[in-house]
Scaffold this motif. Structure first.
Motif, mmCIF file in Angstrom:
data_model
loop_
_atom_site.group_PDB
_atom_site.id
_atom_site.type_symbol
_atom_site.label_atom_id
_atom_site.label_comp_id
_atom_site.label_asym_id
_atom_site.label_seq_id
_atom_site.Cartn_x
_atom_site.Cartn_y
_atom_site.Cartn_z
ATOM 1 N N ILE A 1 7.956 29.314 27.595
ATOM 2 C CA ILE A 1 7.570 29.003 28.897
ATOM 3 C C ILE A 1 8.446 27.812 29.571
ATOM 4 O O ILE A 1 8.674 27.819 30.340
ATOM 5 N N ARG A 2 8.322 26.855 28.849
ATOM 6 C CA ARG A 2 8.921 25.405 29.216
ATOM 7 C C ARG A 2 10.520 25.729 29.276
ATOM 8 O O ARG A 2 11.329 25.252 30.339
ATOM 9 N N GLN A 3 11.047 26.442 28.512
ATOM 10 C CA GLN A 3 12.492 26.733 28.441
ATOM 11 C C GLN A 3 12.904 27.519 29.631
ATOM 12 O O GLN A 3 13.828 27.054 30.307
ATOM 13 N N ALA A 4 12.261 28.466 30.184
ATOM 14 C CA ALA A 4 12.409 29.024 31.484
ATOM 15 C C ALA A 4 12.232 28.279 32.472
ATOM 16 O O ALA A 4 13.275 28.486 33.459
ATOM 17 N N ILE A 5 11.299 27.348 32.734
ATOM 18 C CA ILE A 5 10.917 26.680 33.703
ATOM 19 C C ILE A 5 12.189 25.509 33.687
ATOM 20 O O ILE A 5 12.778 25.283 34.961
ATOM 21 N N VAL A 6 12.433 24.960 32.856
ATOM 22 C CA VAL A 6 13.403 23.924 32.757
ATOM 23 C C VAL A 6 14.846 24.472 33.094
ATOM 24 O O VAL A 6 15.660 23.794 33.694
ATOM 25 N N ALA A 7 15.140 25.826 32.452
ATOM 26 C CA ALA A 7 16.518 26.229 33.134
ATOM 27 C C ALA A 7 16.595 26.433 34.573
ATOM 28 O O ALA A 7 17.525 26.352 35.106
ATOM 29 N N TRP A 8 15.521 27.025 35.190
ATOM 30 C CA TRP A 8 15.526 27.095 36.566
ATOM 31 C C TRP A 8 15.531 25.735 37.229
ATOM 32 O O TRP A 8 16.547 25.698 38.335
ATOM 33 N N VAL A 9 14.850 24.910 36.938
ATOM 34 C CA VAL A 9 15.039 23.498 37.565
ATOM 35 C C VAL A 9 16.543 22.822 37.454
ATOM 36 O O VAL A 9 16.867 22.427 38.483
ATOM 37 N N ASN A 10 16.944 23.118 36.191
ATOM 38 C CA ASN A 10 18.248 22.325 35.902
ATOM 39 C C ASN A 10 19.491 22.997 36.097
ATOM 40 O O ASN A 10 20.492 22.565 36.589
ATOM 41 N N ASP A 11 19.425 24.391 35.967
ATOM 42 C CA ASP A 11 20.654 24.982 35.736
ATOM 43 C C ASP A 11 20.899 26.186 36.865
ATOM 44 O O ASP A 11 21.788 26.836 36.734
ATOM 45 N N SER A 12 19.839 26.395 37.749
ATOM 46 C CA SER A 12 20.025 27.529 38.806
ATOM 47 C C SER A 12 21.076 26.961 39.724
ATOM 48 O O SER A 12 21.330 25.968 40.079
ATOM 49 N N PRO A 13 22.135 28.023 39.852
ATOM 50 C CA PRO A 13 23.379 27.605 40.677
ATOM 51 C C PRO A 13 22.945 27.277 42.281
ATOM 52 O O PRO A 13 23.450 26.554 42.852
ATOM 53 N N ARG A 14 21.544 27.771 42.528
ATOM 54 C CA ARG A 14 20.955 27.392 43.947
ATOM 55 C C ARG A 14 19.690 26.595 43.650
ATOM 56 O O ARG A 14 18.793 27.092 42.809
ATOM 57 N N PRO A 15 19.533 25.307 44.139
ATOM 58 C CA PRO A 15 18.320 24.498 43.705
ATOM 59 C C PRO A 15 16.904 25.592 43.973
ATOM 60 O O PRO A 15 16.950 26.257 45.004
ATOM 61 N N ILE A 16 15.885 25.505 43.072
ATOM 62 C CA ILE A 16 14.783 26.288 43.300
ATOM 63 C C ILE A 16 13.642 25.335 43.819
ATOM 64 O O ILE A 16 13.470 24.474 43.399
ATOM 65 N N ASP A 17 13.113 25.806 45.042
ATOM 66 C CA ASP A 17 12.025 24.750 45.707
ATOM 67 C C ASP A 17 10.583 25.216 45.248
ATOM 68 O O ASP A 17 9.970 24.474 44.943
ATOM 69 N N LEU A 18 10.505 26.555 44.639
ATOM 70 C CA LEU A 18 9.078 26.939 44.438
ATOM 71 C C LEU A 18 9.189 27.737 42.903
ATOM 72 O O LEU A 18 9.933 28.755 43.112
ATOM 73 N N ILE A 19 8.496 27.420 41.986
ATOM 74 C CA ILE A 19 8.182 28.308 40.961
ATOM 75 C C ILE A 19 6.838 28.719 40.862
ATOM 76 O O ILE A 19 5.971 27.763 40.684
ATOM 77 N N VAL A 20 6.583 29.956 40.653
ATOM 78 C CA VAL A 20 5.205 30.438 40.586
ATOM 79 C C VAL A 20 5.018 31.123 39.179
ATOM 80 O O VAL A 20 5.928 31.925 38.824
ATOM 81 N N THR A 21 4.049 30.618 38.254
ATOM 82 C CA THR A 21 3.873 31.432 37.248
ATOM 83 C C THR A 21 2.887 32.343 37.068
ATOM 84 O O THR A 21 1.711 32.002 37.874
ATOM 85 N N THR A 22 2.370 33.340 36.278
ATOM 86 C CA THR A 22 1.283 34.162 36.472
ATOM 87 C C THR A 22 1.103 34.406 34.947
ATOM 88 O O THR A 22 1.784 34.696 34.273
ATOM 89 N N GLY A 23 -0.513 34.257 34.670
ATOM 90 C CA GLY A 23 -0.605 34.535 33.386
ATOM 91 C C GLY A 23 -0.894 33.245 32.628
ATOM 92 O O GLY A 23 -0.099 32.446 32.455
ATOM 93 N N GLY A 24 -1.747 33.494 31.584
ATOM 94 C CA GLY A 24 -1.935 32.354 30.436
ATOM 95 C C GLY A 24 -2.838 31.162 31.014
ATOM 96 O O GLY A 24 -2.484 30.073 30.472
ATOM 97 N N THR A 25 -3.589 31.033 31.985
ATOM 98 C CA THR A 25 -4.278 29.870 32.266
ATOM 99 C C THR A 25 -5.730 29.634 32.192
ATOM 100 O O THR A 25 -6.384 29.058 32.436
#
Length: 662
Positions: free
Chosen positions: A50-74
């Motif tokens: 879960i962390r790896q997916a979020i960190v990859a989007w925050v750090n490595d996405s070619p275009r900055p990501i403004d919003l990340i929504v996760t579903t499940g596991g809460t």
């Protein structure tokens, strides 16, 4: 336009993507609101993934990501770990948004009280964790979007004033390449440069403490700033290896001359024979070429090259590997002949054979290698991905078929360095007299360099780095410029001078994929990747921060670093780890709450069983425990119900790190 990403967390949906309903529901809702969903992904209920997916989007996405929504596991299920995965990443928590989600859900069902949502920012990205129910996803997103709350939050996070959100008649559309609302670009640009009220936070998801206080001018660690407990989740050995093999990618191909230096390279092409081998008929013994129809008898010996068929009554003398003349279809060995006459010199001395007598009749084809009998033109000799070993056969076969050059995956170059003010170079400044403390000899660089070069890798020695940020950054940057993998030792624990993890994250924009491993020795081992700033392909350089204790460094080198080097060199993922074999333990070995790797000498016993002899005390600082060691017995973790030790005569699994001798 707001850019978004949706992460579904579900063991079930990960096994069968068609069962994912909550992720598409969230993506459809956001797209319907005018946001642009750039990424969607499904991961199992696993904290690290879960962390790896979020960190990859925050750090490595070619275009900055403004919003990340996760579903499940809460929820409160045993596999519900999304809050535990996300919380350590959050830099600024948003309890008000959490309250909004819960209060809205409680209007529909009291079961919402069992949900554990987490909301907050990582850099300039807002992260929202939602339940796995499609109904709850829609209700929660509607609550967040009501009265422009979500738009207002995203505006403020990006450094805006949010004034457009307060005014319903003026809805702003985001230009994420600038971080400004397009409807008021001039105003927000002026605002950001003339006030610090809405200064955007850093664009990295980091866990380590900043090693320097704000404005600290002298690049030294601040003791009071260090963590009192590690922010890094402790992962299993299996998880750590999987993370390494997932992150590391093979290096580019290169054309190399066929020579002994190809040892350990992996072929990047299929290798075919360009011609028959042998090209013409040759002999595989010393003797005489003849016709198989010739009976035993006396024959004249010819020695000069023949272009015409072998005449009757004659044989042709040949040496192993030499060509067989036309007309001959068999070779008789020297042992099956006797000399009948010789050519004489002026003094009557024997010069060479004139005639021989053959003692047996030789069948057709005897002792002859016919054209193409070893390899035919067009035969596949080596398959792509073949690992060229150093035993001689592979390189010899290349030469055998006349292959002069071959495409291979480039072997990685490794940069090594040791860290710590207490470390003293063996051939540099001398320690002080024995009655005062003068530091400790740097053991890790020599031992790791010996291991690396023994395995055929080229090493760049970066020396010893002192405990200050500037030196760390400079040396690691040198490694990034000269090597394909960086290997450091020391500086991975909880001391104020342990700077590797903070420097990787804060100064070099690296991502730490794991910072602790549940094993003994080697618990504080860290693995990270650092962006290659000059690489147009956006590649990353792997860096390993191994413990400073010498035995720990060597154990973790064989378990973690060597598989990464092999993967860089083009080895397939399932062949990167060292082999394990079943061994019979010869000494009592105590178990630890962590899985342990006990250094041993592996020998072949009288009955053919592989025996594992302990090297003695296993303290992580005790280098002699590696003297003669060619294996690591993998001891299981101790449990309350299970055994407390492994007794002599028991069987166990061992990692083979060197040659096993009798």
């Amino acid at each position: 336009m707001v850019s978004a990403a949706v992460l579904t967390v579900s063991d079930t949906a990960f096994a069968n993507h068609s069962l994912d309903n909550s992720g598409p529901t969230a993506a459809d809702f956001l797209n319907g609101r005018g946001y642009q969903v750039l990424h969607t992904e499904i991961v199992p209920d696993d904290t690290q993934l879960i962390r790896q997916a979020i960190v990859a989007w925050v750090n490595d996405s070619p275009r900055p990501i403004d919003l990340i929504v996760t579903t499940g596991g809460t929820g409160f299920g045993t596999r519900d770990v999304t809050p535990e995965a996300v919380s350590p990443l959050i830099e600024r928590h948003a309890p008000g948004l959490v309250h909004l989600i819960l209060s809205s859900s409680l209007k529909h069902t009291p079961l919402a009280s069992l949900s554990r949502p987490v909301v907050g920012t990582i850099g300039t990205t807002l992260v929202v964790t939602l339940p796995g129910s499609t109904k709850a996803v829609k209700e929660n997103l509607e609550a967040l979007s009501s009265d422009g709350v979500l738009d207002h939050a995203l505006d403020l996070i990006k450094g805006g004033t949010g004034s457009g959100v307060h005014d319903p008649s003026s809805r702003q559309v985001w230009d994420t390449s600038r971080g400004d609302p397009q409807s008021n670009i001039h105003h927000c640009h002026h605002h950001r440069h003339h006030t610090h009220e809405h200064q955007a936070p850093k664009q990295r998801a980091v866990l380590s403490q900043d090693p320097l206080l704000p404005g600290e001018p002298i690049n030294r660690p601040i003791v009071t700033a260090r963590h009192r407990s590690s922010p890094y989740e402790i992962v299993s050995l299996e998880h750590a290896i999987a993370s390494i093999l997932h992150q590391v990618r093979p290096l580019p191909h290169t054309l190399e001359k066929v020579s002994p230096t190809l040892r350990g390279h992996v072929l990047a092409e299929d290798v075919f024979a360009s011609s028959d081998v042998p090209f013409t008929s040759t002999t595989n013994v010393d003797g005489y070429a003849l016709r198989s129809i010739d009976p035993p008898g006396v024959y004249k010996v010819l020695t000069t090259n023949l272009t015409k068929p072998l005449p009757q009554g004659a044989v042709f003398r040949v040496n192993t590997g030499g060509p067989v003349p036309p007309g001959a279809d068999a070779v008789i060995m020297v042992e099956d002949t006797v000399v009948k006459s010789t050519h004489k010199d002026e003094k009557g001395g024997d010069l060479e054979e004139a005639e021989i007598e053959t003692l047996v009749q030789i069948p057709r084809g005897e002792n002859i290698r016919f054209p193409g009998s070893d390899v035919k033109a067009g035969d596949l000799v080596f398959s792509k991905h073949t690992i060229l070993d150093g035993l001689g056969g592979d390189i010899g076969t290349m030469a055998f078929i006349g292959k002069k050059e071959v495409h291979v995956t480039r072997k990685p170059v490794v940069a090594i360095l040791s860290t710590g003010n207490e470390i003293v170079d063996l051939h540099g400044a001398q320690k002080t007299s024995s009655d005062s403390w003068g530091g400790v000899w740097d053991t890790n660089r020599p031992s790791l360099q010996a291991a690396l070069e023994g395995l055929g890798y080229r090493v760049v020695d970066l020396g010893i780095v002192h405990d200050n940020v500037q030196d760390h950054v400079a040396k690691i940057q040198e490694g990034l410029d000269t090597a394909d993998l960086i290997l450091t030792t020391g500086g991975t624990s909880m001391g104020p001078g342990d700077l590797l993890k903070p420097v990787i994250e804060h100064n070099l924009q690296g991502t730490i994929h794991f910072g602790r491993v549940k094993m003994k020795p080697g618990k504080p081992t860290a693995f990270a990747t650092i962006p290659k700033m000059k690489d147009p392909q956006g590649g990353h350089t792997p860096i390993f921060a191994l413990p400073g204790n010498p035995a720990s460094a060597l154990v973790t080198f064989y378990l973690f670093v060597l598989p990464a080097l092999r993967r860089l060199g083009g080895w397939k993922p399932d062949s990167c780890q060292l082999p394990r074999i079943r061994v019979r333990v010869q000494d009592k070995m105590r178990l630890d709450p962590r899985p342990e790797f006990h250094r041993v000498v592996l020998r072949i016993g009288d009955d053919g069983t592989i025996e594992a002899h302990s090297t003695g005390g296993q303290r992580s600082s005790r280098v002699p425990s590696f003297t003669g060691a060619n294996g690591l017995v993998a001891l299981p973790a101790k449990t309350e119900e299970g055994p407390q030790e492994i007794l002599p005569g028991s069987f166990a699994s061992a990692v083979v790190i060197g040659e096993i001798r009798g």
